[in-house]
Design a protein around this motif. Structure first.
Motif, PDB file in Angstrom:
ATOM      1  N   ILE A   1       0.865  -1.176   0.000  1.00  0.00           N
ATOM      2  CA  ILE A   1       0.000   0.000   0.000  1.00  0.00           C
ATOM      3  C   ILE A   1       0.900   1.224   0.000  1.00  0.00           C
ATOM      4  O   ILE A   1       1.670   1.424   0.949  1.00  0.00           O
ATOM      5  CB  ILE A   1      -0.926   0.019   1.229  1.00  0.00           C
ATOM      6  CG1 ILE A   1      -1.775  -1.264   1.285  1.00  0.00           C
ATOM      7  CG2 ILE A   1      -1.810   1.245   1.221  1.00  0.00           C
ATOM      8  CD1 ILE A   1      -2.665  -1.357   2.521  1.00  0.00           C
TER       9      ILE A   1
ATOM     10  N   LYS B   1      -3.875   7.869   3.197  1.00  0.00           N
ATOM     11  CA  LYS B   1      -5.316   7.674   3.322  1.00  0.00           C
ATOM     12  C   LYS B   1      -5.611   6.797   4.537  1.00  0.00           C
ATOM     13  O   LYS B   1      -4.787   5.980   4.954  1.00  0.00           O
ATOM     14  CB  LYS B   1      -5.867   7.007   2.062  1.00  0.00           C
ATOM     15  CG  LYS B   1      -5.570   7.744   0.766  1.00  0.00           C
ATOM     16  CD  LYS B   1      -6.287   9.067   0.658  1.00  0.00           C
ATOM     17  CE  LYS B   1      -6.038   9.722  -0.689  1.00  0.00           C
ATOM     18  NZ  LYS B   1      -6.712  11.012  -0.829  1.00  0.00           N
TER      19      LYS B   1
ATOM     20  N   TYR C   1       1.626   6.256   2.064  1.00  0.00           N
ATOM     21  CA  TYR C   1       0.174   6.190   1.920  1.00  0.00           C
ATOM     22  C   TYR C   1      -0.451   6.970   3.067  1.00  0.00           C
ATOM     23  O   TYR C   1      -0.237   6.651   4.230  1.00  0.00           O
ATOM     24  CB  TYR C   1      -0.295   4.734   1.951  1.00  0.00           C
ATOM     25  CG  TYR C   1      -1.730   4.529   1.526  1.00  0.00           C
ATOM     26  CD1 TYR C   1      -2.045   4.387   0.187  1.00  0.00           C
ATOM     27  CD2 TYR C   1      -2.755   4.461   2.458  1.00  0.00           C
ATOM     28  CE1 TYR C   1      -3.363   4.186  -0.227  1.00  0.00           C
ATOM     29  CE2 TYR C   1      -4.072   4.257   2.056  1.00  0.00           C
ATOM     30  CZ  TYR C   1      -4.366   4.118   0.717  1.00  0.00           C
ATOM     31  OH  TYR C   1      -5.666   3.925   0.314  1.00  0.00           O
TER      32      TYR C   1
ATOM     33  N   LEU D   1     -10.056  -0.663  -0.765  1.00  0.00           N
ATOM     34  CA  LEU D   1      -9.302  -1.203   0.361  1.00  0.00           C
ATOM     35  C   LEU D   1     -10.264  -1.485   1.512  1.00  0.00           C
ATOM     36  O   LEU D   1     -10.470  -0.680   2.404  1.00  0.00           O
ATOM     37  CB  LEU D   1      -8.217  -0.212   0.789  1.00  0.00           C
ATOM     38  CG  LEU D   1      -7.264  -0.638   1.903  1.00  0.00           C
ATOM     39  CD1 LEU D   1      -6.581  -1.951   1.580  1.00  0.00           C
ATOM     40  CD2 LEU D   1      -6.233   0.457   2.150  1.00  0.00           C
TER      41      LEU D   1
ATOM     42  N   PHE E   1      -3.042   5.724  -4.842  1.00  0.00           N
ATOM     43  CA  PHE E   1      -3.960   6.828  -5.128  1.00  0.00           C
ATOM     44  C   PHE E   1      -3.238   7.857  -5.967  1.00  0.00           C
ATOM     45  O   PHE E   1      -2.019   7.788  -6.176  1.00  0.00           O
ATOM     46  CB  PHE E   1      -4.485   7.459  -3.828  1.00  0.00           C
ATOM     47  CG  PHE E   1      -3.418   8.059  -2.951  1.00  0.00           C
ATOM     48  CD1 PHE E   1      -3.164   9.414  -2.967  1.00  0.00           C
ATOM     49  CD2 PHE E   1      -2.673   7.257  -2.093  1.00  0.00           C
ATOM     50  CE1 PHE E   1      -2.187   9.975  -2.163  1.00  0.00           C
ATOM     51  CE2 PHE E   1      -1.687   7.805  -1.275  1.00  0.00           C
ATOM     52  CZ  PHE E   1      -1.437   9.163  -1.317  1.00  0.00           C
TER      53      PHE E   1
ATOM     54  N   PHE F   1      -7.306   3.735   6.361  1.00  0.00           N
ATOM     55  CA  PHE F   1      -7.896   2.461   6.023  1.00  0.00           C
ATOM     56  C   PHE F   1      -8.423   1.801   7.300  1.00  0.00           C
ATOM     57  O   PHE F   1      -8.005   2.139   8.408  1.00  0.00           O
ATOM     58  CB  PHE F   1      -6.919   1.542   5.276  1.00  0.00           C
ATOM     59  CG  PHE F   1      -5.636   1.245   5.991  1.00  0.00           C
ATOM     60  CD1 PHE F   1      -4.488   1.956   5.692  1.00  0.00           C
ATOM     61  CD2 PHE F   1      -5.551   0.227   6.931  1.00  0.00           C
ATOM     62  CE1 PHE F   1      -3.288   1.675   6.322  1.00  0.00           C
ATOM     63  CE2 PHE F   1      -4.366  -0.067   7.568  1.00  0.00           C
ATOM     64  CZ  PHE F   1      -3.230   0.670   7.261  1.00  0.00           C
TER      65      PHE F   1
ATOM     66  N   PRO G   1      -8.113   3.468  -3.244  1.00  0.00           N
ATOM     67  CA  PRO G   1      -8.463   3.490  -1.821  1.00  0.00           C
ATOM     68  C   PRO G   1      -9.856   2.989  -1.483  1.00  0.00           C
ATOM     69  O   PRO G   1     -10.052   2.338  -0.449  1.00  0.00           O
ATOM     70  CB  PRO G   1      -8.307   4.982  -1.463  1.00  0.00           C
ATOM     71  CG  PRO G   1      -7.273   5.475  -2.407  1.00  0.00           C
ATOM     72  CD  PRO G   1      -7.527   4.745  -3.697  1.00  0.00           C
ATOM     73  N   ASN G   2     -10.840   3.287  -2.338  1.00  0.00           N
ATOM     74  CA  ASN G   2     -12.208   2.847  -2.039  1.00  0.00           C
ATOM     75  C   ASN G   2     -12.366   1.332  -2.116  1.00  0.00           C
ATOM     76  O   ASN G   2     -13.357   0.774  -1.646  1.00  0.00           O
ATOM     77  CB  ASN G   2     -13.197   3.521  -2.994  1.00  0.00           C
ATOM     78  CG  ASN G   2     -12.986   3.124  -4.443  1.00  0.00           C
ATOM     79  OD1 ASN G   2     -11.869   3.235  -4.967  1.00  0.00           O
ATOM     80  ND2 ASN G   2     -14.037   2.660  -5.096  1.00  0.00           N
TER      81      ASN G   2
END
Length: 298
Positions: free
Chosen positions: A6, A81, A79, A61, A32, A83, A58-59
């Motif tokens: 990731i 974002k 990364y 994950l 991303f 999660f 990301p969506n």
């Protein structure tokens, strides 16, 4: 033995390449796209495509997807974002992260920028096992580097990228063989907050070194700036003045114009030599091409 990667950006690209070179199977890559103000020379999708590794956004994950993939380890590099925390307990060897600071110092956002802006003499990168805190997991390995006084954020990132690859090369094989030794972090630490372009505005009343560090620590895509004729004038390159001359003037005043194309601008406690500037979206030029009068005030 398979892992999920990731990550993003140049640092993610280089680390994923090293994982592949180590002969470790990568079952999936999650990444991303850069934010509007960012420019990435490389990203992890280049390595993923070259090696026919599935790429997800990301969506995608989700806990369900990760459980179905059943990785032995997840490696997170570059990364930012969020999660699902439930993912942390899925891999046999955990979720392993790289953070560009010497944890527990500068957990959180923009650690390299803050290290330069704060005038830190040293920084580095840490590999750690992620938990449900903000960069508070057990430390697996670290690499240190000095921050030289003329070093910019771009210079520092190049060094950190190389050190990140070293950590991956040394410790990922240990982790997946169950031989990695981990140490607990102290509970207390320092935290970096997110930065936005407006945070790069120069206050000429500040001390010279503070302004200089801000210029060095700002990304090219949101450089340190001052307001000139109601427009943003970006300060692209500056130097500390080594002579002992004293200058008296108003902070922000163009104090002297030099033959080499630079100008001296008055600060809260002295002067700063400005070498390169750009007005708005225009090309970078010698400072005196724009700041060409000592009557000018910034």
């Amino acid at each position: 033995m398979g892992i999920i990667f990731i990550g993003s950006q140049q640092i993610g690209h280089d680390c994923l390449k090293e994982v592949v070179n180590l002969g470790i199977r990568v079952d999936a890559v999650f990444t991303f796209k850069p934010d509007p103000h960012e420019i990435w020379e490389k990203n992890v999708d280049i390595i993923a495509k070259e090696n026919h590794i599935p790429i997800y956004l990301p969506n995608e994950l989700t806990v369900e997807r990760i459980r179905k993939m059943n990785p032995d380890m997840i490696l997170v590099v570059g990364y930012r974002k969020i999660f699902p925390k439930e993912i942390l307990s899925v891999p046999k060897y955990g979720v392993i992260g790289l953070h560009a600071s010497l944890l527990p110092h500068l957990r959180g956002h923009a650690p390299l920028n803050w290290a330069i802006i704060n005038g830190d003499a040293e920084t580095g990168i840490t590999m750690f096992k992620m938990n449900d805190g903000i960069d508070t997991g057990d430390i697996i390995g670290q690499r240190h580097t000095k921050i030289e006084t003329n070093m910019t954020i771009a210079d520092l990132k190049e060094i950190i990228q190389r050190l990140a690859v070293e950590l991956v090369s040394e410790f990922v094989p240990r982790i997946i063989s169950g031989k990695a030794v981990m140490s607990k972090q102290p509970l207390e630490g320092t935290y970096g907050c997110p930065r936005i372009p407006d945070d790069s505005k120069i206050n000429w009343n500040d001390k010279t070194i503070k302004i200089y560090n801000l210029i060095r620590g700002c990304e090219k895509t949101y450089a340190a700036f001052t307001i000139f004729n109601n427009r943003k004038l970006y300060i692209r390159k500056a130097e500390l003045v080594s002579d002992e001359k004293k200058y008296f003037g108003t902070p922000g005043q163009v104090g002297m114009i030099n033959r080499d194309g630079s100008v001296l601008v008055i600060t809260g406690d002295g002067v700063l030599k400005i070498l390169k500037v750009s007005l708005g979206d225009e090309n970078e030029v010698d400072a005196k091409m724009i700041l060409n009068s000592t009557k000018m005030r910034l």
